[in-house]
Scaffold this motif. Sequence first.
Motif, short mmCIF file in Angstrom:
data_model
loop_
_atom_site.label_atom_id
_atom_site.label_comp_id
_atom_site.label_asym_id
_atom_site.label_seq_id
_atom_site.Cartn_x
_atom_site.Cartn_y
_atom_site.Cartn_z
N LYS A 162 2.24 62.67 -43.46
CA LYS A 162 1.90 64.02 -43.02
C LYS A 162 1.45 64.02 -41.57
CE LYS A 162 -0.79 68.12 -44.12
NZ LYS A 162 -1.80 68.76 -44.99
N ARG A 163 0.66 63.04 -41.21
CA ARG A 163 0.16 62.98 -39.83
C ARG A 163 1.30 62.80 -38.84
NH1 ARG A 163 -3.15 59.15 -40.56
NH2 ARG A 163 -1.90 57.41 -39.80
N ASN A 164 2.28 62.01 -39.19
CA ASN A 164 3.37 61.72 -38.26
C ASN A 164 4.43 62.80 -38.21
OD1 ASN A 164 3.38 58.78 -36.96
ND2 ASN A 164 2.29 58.70 -38.90
N THR A 165 4.46 63.69 -39.18
CA THR A 165 5.44 64.77 -39.15
C THR A 165 4.86 66.06 -38.60
OG1 THR A 165 4.94 65.21 -41.48
CG2 THR A 165 6.90 63.89 -41.00
N THR A 166 3.55 66.26 -38.74
CA THR A 166 2.95 67.50 -38.22
C THR A 166 2.32 67.30 -36.85
OG1 THR A 166 0.87 67.03 -39.37
CG2 THR A 166 2.47 68.41 -40.51
N GLY A 167 2.07 66.04 -36.46
CA GLY A 167 1.51 65.76 -35.15
C GLY A 167 0.18 66.47 -34.94
N SER A 168 0.06 67.21 -33.83
CA SER A 168 -1.22 67.83 -33.49
C SER A 168 -1.54 69.01 -34.38
CB SER A 168 -1.19 68.31 -32.03
OG SER A 168 -0.19 69.29 -31.85
N ARG A 169 -0.60 69.42 -35.23
CA ARG A 169 -0.85 70.57 -36.08
C ARG A 169 -1.29 70.17 -37.48
NH1 ARG A 169 4.30 74.36 -34.91
NH2 ARG A 169 5.34 72.36 -34.83
#
Length: 241
Positions: A162-169
């Motif tokens: 999730k962290r790597n697909t949404t990035g700063s969002r």
Amino acid sequence: MHSKALACLCLIATAFALPVQAQTADDSDERVIMSSAAFLSGHPDLRYRLSGLDKFRKGDFDGALTHFRRAARYGDKPSQGMLGEIYWEGTGVAQDKAMGYVWMDLAAERGYPLMLAKRERYWAELDADGRARALELGQQVYAEYGDEVAKARLDRELRFAKRNTTGSRVGSVGALTIIIPTPSGEEVIDGSKFYDEKFWDVDQYLQWQDADWVNNAEGTVDVGDVMSLDQPLPPDGDDGE
């Protein structure tokens, strides 16, 4: 292997591969989401289960065993049940009913009715030596594949994906939309559906799986036609394990 036995084995792995039926638009979106490469790449439990089933159906039993074990490391109960059936029946491996019982006992850890029924039948058919050996083997298997440790592995994978697909969002998908290729063309999915916490928070994810399995434990299972096992799955990767 007789076709009836193959069907029984495959039922365990496919019964919760995707939501059982798409009754509403939201259900239909879930089927598309769960069949996507983007989703499967972040959910190794489902990815390895589907890959294992694909290999099993093609007669690659060594490959199937490897991939079901990988799924089992992330607490995938259907894959653990498949391993139980494989060892109990001796499908592509030396028959080992004690080990078959151990895997089915682990598959029944969350109280899925089908797994519980099979576990009890296996136990009833083991002799005294088989039961003693199963109890001995079970300690090692639970230490590596039980929910107590497998859940932590899955949690790490879900958080990382999730962290790597949404990035700063992370935590707020805003107006994000997801475009998912399907056999019938591209589907556009609202980002809030793709990143629903029930898919990415490990506790909600497991509760969602458990509820769906228990609710659909009886009757006919129809997994639909969204996911075709002839379609390439995402690369397995190393998963850091």
